[in-house]
Design an enzyme around this catalytic site. Structure first.
Site, mmCIF file in Angstrom:
data_model
loop_
_atom_site.group_PDB
_atom_site.id
_atom_site.type_symbol
_atom_site.label_atom_id
_atom_site.label_comp_id
_atom_site.label_asym_id
_atom_site.label_seq_id
_atom_site.Cartn_x
_atom_site.Cartn_y
_atom_site.Cartn_z
ATOM 1 N N SER A 110 35.571 -36.961 -29.631
ATOM 2 C CA SER A 110 36.672 -36.385 -28.844
ATOM 3 C C SER A 110 36.416 -36.479 -27.344
ATOM 4 O O SER A 110 36.712 -35.549 -26.593
ATOM 5 C CB SER A 110 36.936 -34.934 -29.260
ATOM 6 O OG SER A 110 37.387 -34.879 -30.603
ATOM 7 N N GLU B 151 27.615 -39.567 -32.804
ATOM 8 C CA GLU B 151 28.938 -38.998 -33.049
ATOM 9 C C GLU B 151 28.833 -37.826 -34.021
ATOM 10 O O GLU B 151 28.698 -38.028 -35.222
ATOM 11 C CB GLU B 151 29.896 -40.065 -33.584
ATOM 12 C CG GLU B 151 29.291 -41.007 -34.633
ATOM 13 C CD GLU B 151 30.323 -41.890 -35.303
ATOM 14 O OE1 GLU B 151 31.375 -42.128 -34.699
ATOM 15 O OE2 GLU B 151 30.086 -42.314 -36.444
ATOM 16 N N HIS C 247 29.741 -46.436 -38.741
ATOM 17 C CA HIS C 247 30.609 -45.373 -38.232
ATOM 18 C C HIS C 247 30.767 -44.290 -39.298
ATOM 19 O O HIS C 247 30.756 -44.563 -40.497
ATOM 20 C CB HIS C 247 31.972 -45.955 -37.855
ATOM 21 C CG HIS C 247 32.853 -44.995 -37.128
ATOM 22 N ND1 HIS C 247 33.624 -44.051 -37.777
ATOM 23 C CD2 HIS C 247 33.080 -44.816 -35.800
ATOM 24 C CE1 HIS C 247 34.292 -43.343 -36.882
ATOM 25 N NE2 HIS C 247 33.979 -43.776 -35.676
ATOM 26 N N GLY D 147 37.953 -36.876 -33.985
ATOM 27 C CA GLY D 147 39.357 -36.772 -34.344
ATOM 28 C C GLY D 147 39.840 -35.358 -34.573
ATOM 29 O O GLY D 147 40.953 -35.146 -35.053
ATOM 30 N N GLY E 214 37.713 -42.853 -29.371
ATOM 31 C CA GLY E 214 38.671 -43.135 -30.425
ATOM 32 C C GLY E 214 40.095 -43.056 -29.923
ATOM 33 O O GLY E 214 40.596 -43.963 -29.274
#
Length: 253
Positions: A210, A165, A93, A171, A231
């Site tokens: 997001s 990602e 990640h 975030g 998330g």
């Protein structure tokens, strides 16, 4: 293709909030032939979550070490992960890469420990905003995947889920455009096609950046997006369930 909807809870929650979250997620109705669900709680709550969710919901860990056992205080091995009944594992990640300096080699070594087990590895890749602006997107993604594609067999690669990602969209509330998402997923699939055409067609490539209820339908409808790694929105049962509902509808249309 079946959509895979995953919730990365990161370092959030306590026994009370997690019980409420599991109760909420347990209520959602979906066709398991069309949608698969998995969540990644903090490691100390994994057993609780496994016991509180329906068996059809997969549970995974957010990280492991590439050591088998021994004097590695604070680490968790692949064997331990299998022993407690986990179904999935997140590897590489962006927060692990940026905050803990995990390299592409570290990611490959962790994947190599898990690839021949019953656990499904979810390998995360993605570029920074500087990478994208400087035209290095394809180079960065190809490099992040190179060790994996060069060293695993087609049969092993078929077990892997790839999560794209864009680091600049995690975030932040910023979402890549639909065109950017589709083009990037298509590029990742083209890298896989160089190894094996059937592999490229069947492997799951999910989007993380997001993704939330309000944009889930548009993103999950893209031809090369096979699901999402969610998330913040996965910490709210109502919103996570709505994303699941959207995925279920897309797969029935």
């Amino acid at each position: 293709m079946q959509k895979l909807i995953m919730g990365n809870w990161k370092m959030n929650g306590n026994s009370t909030s997690i019980k409420e979250l599991c109760s909420g997620i347990s209520q959602v109705q979906y066709d398991t032939s069309r949608v698969a669900i998995a969540v990644f709680p903090s490691s100390v709550y994994v057993k609780e979550v496994i016991s509180q969710l329906p068996e059809k919901v997969g549970v995974g860990l957010q990280n492991i070490t590439f050591y088998d056992d021994g004097a590695y205080t604070g680490e968790i091995s692949a064997r331990m992960l299998e022993d407690i009944g986990c179904d999935y594992l997140l590897i590489g990640h962006s927060e692990r890469r940026s905050l803990f300096a995990e390299s592409d080699e570290d990611v490959f070594k962790k994947l190599n420990k898990i690839i021949d087990t019953t656990i499904t590895p979810v390998v995360c890749i993605g570029e920074s905003l500087d990478d994208r602006k400087s035209g290095k997107l394809k180079q960065v993604l190809a490099t992040q995947l190179s060790l994996i594609l060069e060293n695993l067999s087609v049969e092993q690669l078929a077990k892997v889920v790839i999560a794209y990602e864009p680091v600049w969209a995690i975030g932040t509330g910023v979402v890549a455009s639909l065109e950017q998402i589709q083009e990037t997923h298509q590029f990742i699939r083209s890298l896989l096609a160089k190894v094996d055409e059937r592999l490229a067609k069947n492997i799951k490539i999910v989007y993380g950046g997001s993704l939330k209820a309000e944009n889930a339908k548009d993103i999950l409808s893209l031809p090369d997006v096979d699901g999402g790694l969610i998330g913040g929105a996965s910490l709210k049962a109502a919103e996570f369930n709505e994303i699941i509902n959207q995925a279920n509808k897309i797969c029935t249309e």
